[in-house]
Write a protein that holds these residues in place. Structure first.
Motif: not given
Length: 88
Positions: A48-59
């Motif tokens: 998902w994206r948070v403030s233009g930064r891509t965040v990968l799932s912990g899974d």
């Protein structure tokens, strides 16, 4: 009962090892461009994206971490078998 508790503890330890390995690999290979979410958050999305930064799932980090360990184990087995003399 003891078997269930030991299985739960072993699974927890393996999940932590996979998460930490995946987190380290992702940060190192992407030079810190991708962030890793906390383990167990947003279970139905891989990123998902948070403030233009891509965040990968912990899974996803756990899957990448264990993929690394699996590839390392397979490579070690293949190299070990190739280094054994044929006359044994």
């Amino acid at each position: 009962m003891l078997d269930a508790v030991l299985n739960l503890v072993a699974e927890f330890i393996l999940q932590i090892i996979g998460y930490l390995t995946g987190k380290t690999l992702i940060r190192g290979l992407t030079l810190g461009r991708l962030a890793i979410g906390d383990y167990g958050r947003r279970p139905f999305s891989l990123y998902w994206r948070v403030s233009g930064r891509t965040v990968l799932s912990g899974d996803l980090a756990v899957l990448i971490g264990w993929g690394f360990w699996l590839a390392l184990a397979i490579t070690s087995i293949v190299l070990f078998r190739q280094s054994m003399p044929l006359d044994q």
